[in-house]
Design a protein around this motif. Structure first.
Motif, PDB file in Angstrom:
ATOM      1  N   MET A   1       1.263  -1.124  -0.367  1.00 18.85           N
ATOM      2  CA  MET A   1       0.272  -0.269  -0.309  1.00 18.85           C
ATOM      3  C   MET A   1       0.702   1.337   0.119  1.00 18.85           C
ATOM      4  SD  MET A   1      -3.367   0.939   2.365  1.00 18.85           S
ATOM      5  CE  MET A   1      -2.944   2.375   3.795  1.00 18.85           C
ATOM      6  N   MET A   2       0.709   2.007  -0.319  1.00 17.48           N
ATOM      7  CA  MET A   2       1.262   3.477  -0.817  1.00 17.48           C
ATOM      8  C   MET A   2       1.463   4.173   0.390  1.00 17.48           C
ATOM      9  SD  MET A   2       3.699   5.079  -2.754  1.00 17.48           S
ATOM     10  CE  MET A   2       3.626   4.852  -3.903  1.00 17.48           C
ATOM     11  N   SER A   3       1.753   4.795   0.992  1.00 22.52           N
ATOM     12  CA  SER A   3       1.742   5.760   1.730  1.00 22.52           C
ATOM     13  C   SER A   3       1.214   7.283   1.476  1.00 22.52           C
ATOM     14  CB  SER A   3       3.715   5.922   2.142  1.00 22.52           C
ATOM     15  OG  SER A   3       4.186   4.913   2.588  1.00 22.52           O
ATOM     16  N   ASN A   4       0.864   7.645   2.420  1.00 25.95           N
ATOM     17  CA  ASN A   4       0.775   9.121   2.376  1.00 25.95           C
ATOM     18  C   ASN A   4       1.044  10.292   2.316  1.00 25.95           C
ATOM     19  OD1 ASN A   4      -2.563   8.022   2.156  1.00 25.95           O
ATOM     20  ND2 ASN A   4      -2.874   8.564   4.211  1.00 25.95           N
ATOM     21  N   VAL A   5       1.253  11.077   1.533  1.00 27.27           N
ATOM     22  CA  VAL A   5       2.116  12.359   2.147  1.00 27.27           C
ATOM     23  C   VAL A   5       1.946  13.380   2.778  1.00 27.27           C
ATOM     24  CG1 VAL A   5       1.941  14.815   1.035  1.00 27.27           C
ATOM     25  CG2 VAL A   5       0.886  12.907  -0.211  1.00 27.27           C
ATOM     26  N   ASN A   6       1.387  12.846   4.002  1.00 23.30           N
ATOM     27  CA  ASN A   6       2.561  13.592   5.427  1.00 23.30           C
ATOM     28  C   ASN A   6       3.040  12.491   5.962  1.00 23.30           C
ATOM     29  OD1 ASN A   6       0.431  10.963   6.099  1.00 23.30           O
ATOM     30  ND2 ASN A   6      -1.555  12.098   7.256  1.00 23.30           N
ATOM     31  N   LEU A 114       5.878  19.013  -0.085  1.00 23.95           N
ATOM     32  CA  LEU A 114       6.810  17.943  -0.292  1.00 23.95           C
ATOM     33  C   LEU A 114       7.264  17.945  -1.741  1.00 23.95           C
ATOM     34  CD1 LEU A 114       6.442  14.922   0.034  1.00 23.95           C
ATOM     35  CD2 LEU A 114       4.298  15.557  -1.934  1.00 23.95           C
ATOM     36  N   SER A 115       8.437  18.184  -1.059  1.00 27.62           N
ATOM     37  CA  SER A 115       9.889  18.063  -2.602  1.00 27.62           C
ATOM     38  C   SER A 115       9.893  16.990  -3.654  1.00 27.62           C
ATOM     39  CB  SER A 115      10.376  18.853  -2.324  1.00 27.62           C
ATOM     40  OG  SER A 115      11.491  17.566  -1.371  1.00 27.62           O
ATOM     41  N   ILE A 116      10.399  17.298  -4.357  1.00 23.48           N
ATOM     42  CA  ILE A 116      10.906  15.854  -5.281  1.00 23.48           C
ATOM     43  C   ILE A 116      12.077  15.071  -4.330  1.00 23.48           C
ATOM     44  CG2 ILE A 116      12.966  17.141  -6.701  1.00 23.48           C
ATOM     45  CD1 ILE A 116      10.123  14.424  -8.211  1.00 23.48           C
ATOM     46  N   ARG A 117      12.566  15.723  -3.404  1.00 21.76           N
ATOM     47  CA  ARG A 117      13.557  14.717  -2.752  1.00 21.76           C
ATOM     48  C   ARG A 117      12.594  13.820  -1.617  1.00 21.76           C
ATOM     49  NH1 ARG A 117      17.443  18.710   0.571  1.00 21.76           N
ATOM     50  NH2 ARG A 117      16.837  19.722  -1.356  1.00 21.76           N
ATOM     51  N   ASP A 118      11.956  14.784  -1.544  1.00 20.83           N
ATOM     52  CA  ASP A 118      10.446  13.979   0.076  1.00 20.83           C
ATOM     53  C   ASP A 118      10.324  12.367  -1.234  1.00 20.83           C
ATOM     54  OD1 ASP A 118      11.475  15.881   2.006  1.00 20.83           O
ATOM     55  OD2 ASP A 118       9.296  16.907   0.913  1.00 20.83           O
ATOM     56  N   ALA A 119       9.145  12.834  -1.722  1.00 22.38           N
ATOM     57  CA  ALA A 119       9.541  11.676  -3.338  1.00 22.38           C
ATOM     58  C   ALA A 119      10.312  10.834  -3.395  1.00 22.38           C
ATOM     59  CB  ALA A 119       8.035  12.404  -4.246  1.00 22.38           C
ATOM     60  N   ALA A 120      11.463  11.309  -3.448  1.00 22.34           N
ATOM     61  CA  ALA A 120      12.495  10.551  -3.670  1.00 22.34           C
ATOM     62  C   ALA A 120      12.270   9.182  -2.806  1.00 22.34           C
ATOM     63  CB  ALA A 120      13.769  10.638  -4.577  1.00 22.34           C
ATOM     64  N   ARG A 121      12.186   9.638  -1.982  1.00 18.79           N
ATOM     65  CA  ARG A 121      13.219   9.394  -0.232  1.00 18.79           C
ATOM     66  C   ARG A 121      11.931   8.222  -0.423  1.00 18.79           C
ATOM     67  NH1 ARG A 121      11.217  10.154   5.185  1.00 18.79           N
ATOM     68  NH2 ARG A 121      10.458  12.315   4.515  1.00 18.79           N
ATOM     69  N   PHE A 123       9.859   6.811  -2.647  1.00 22.58           N
ATOM     70  CA  PHE A 123      10.412   5.395  -3.610  1.00 22.58           C
ATOM     71  C   PHE A 123      11.526   4.535  -2.968  1.00 22.58           C
ATOM     72  CE2 PHE A 123      11.913   3.920  -7.501  1.00 22.58           C
ATOM     73  CZ  PHE A 123      10.967   3.774  -8.128  1.00 22.58           C
ATOM     74  N   ALA A 124      12.199   4.998  -3.165  1.00 22.07           N
ATOM     75  CA  ALA A 124      13.518   4.419  -2.259  1.00 22.07           C
ATOM     76  C   ALA A 124      13.475   3.795  -0.786  1.00 22.07           C
ATOM     77  CB  ALA A 124      14.580   5.454  -1.623  1.00 22.07           C
ATOM     78  N   GLU A 125      12.165   4.396  -0.514  1.00 19.23           N
ATOM     79  CA  GLU A 125      11.948   2.920   0.972  1.00 19.23           C
ATOM     80  C   GLU A 125      10.915   2.160   0.581  1.00 19.23           C
ATOM     81  OE1 GLU A 125      10.750   5.677   3.638  1.00 19.23           O
ATOM     82  OE2 GLU A 125      12.392   7.042   4.451  1.00 19.23           O
ATOM     83  N   ARG A 129      16.301  -1.112  -3.760  1.00 22.14           N
ATOM     84  CA  ARG A 129      16.903  -1.599  -3.049  1.00 22.14           C
ATOM     85  C   ARG A 129      17.386  -1.477  -2.086  1.00 22.14           C
ATOM     86  NH1 ARG A 129      21.155  -3.795  -6.749  1.00 22.14           N
ATOM     87  NH2 ARG A 129      20.687  -1.597  -8.311  1.00 22.14           N
ATOM     88  N   LYS A 130      18.407  -1.843  -0.526  1.00 13.49           N
ATOM     89  CA  LYS A 130      18.794  -1.316   0.496  1.00 13.49           C
ATOM     90  C   LYS A 130      20.746  -1.010  -1.102  1.00 13.49           C
ATOM     91  CE  LYS A 130      15.989  -1.533   3.098  1.00 13.49           C
ATOM     92  NZ  LYS A 130      14.162  -0.477   2.887  1.00 13.49           N
ATOM     93  N   ARG A 131      20.320   0.047   0.327  1.00 15.63           N
ATOM     94  CA  ARG A 131      22.074   0.846   0.011  1.00 15.63           C
ATOM     95  C   ARG A 131      23.002   0.240   0.817  1.00 15.63           C
ATOM     96  NH1 ARG A 131      22.760   6.669  -1.041  1.00 15.63           N
ATOM     97  NH2 ARG A 131      24.183   6.775   1.201  1.00 15.63           N
TER      98      ARG A 131
END
Length: 133
Positions: A1-6, A114-121, A123-125, A129-131
């Motif tokens: 399930m996709m997370s919410n913006v908040n 909400l920034s594109i950086r937050d969106a990237a976080r 997506f990554a989470e 893959r885990k770095r």
């Protein structure tokens, strides 16, 4: 399930009065390590000033940042999203509008950014893959 913006939004809203100089705006952005500021005029949000605005409307036009005011370089108005919308909704708006920032609202009140950086976080989470450290 996709997370919410908040879950991913920044709850700290950093703004600037439109009558401030671009130089003052850039100093705030550098100090806070952010790429946008909400612009206020008479206690109302009227636009957003982003690093893209800085590049296109100031640097690209060879304007001195201490000679121009924020309201002359900002993007008038802004896109917003409800705090309980999904991050998928946020991704779609950012992609469709070619923007990097969304103002987050709850019952018409601005409650975050909400920034594109937050969106990237997000997506990554959720999908990355885990770095390796």
């Amino acid at each position: 399930m996709m997370s919410n913006v908040n879950t991913y939004m920044s709850k700290t809203i950093i703004d600037i009065d439109g009558s401030n100089t671009i130089l003052n705006a850039v100093k705030i952005m550098k100090e806070k390590s952010i790429s946008s500021l909400l612009v206020k005029e008479k206690d109302e949000y009227v636009g957003i000033f982003t690093s893209t605005d800085l590049l296109r409307k100031v640097v690209g036009q060879e304007v001195q940042p201490d000679w121009m005011i924020v309201s002359d370089a900002m993007t008038k108005g802004f896109e917003s999203i409800p705090h309980d919308a999904t991050m998928a909704d946020a991704f779609l708006i950012m992609e469709e509008k070619s923007i990097h920032h969304l103002v987050v609202r709850e019952n018409e009140k601005v409650v975050g950014m909400l920034s594109i950086r937050d969106a990237a976080r997000c997506f990554a989470e959720n999908f990355g893959r885990k770095r390796k450290k």
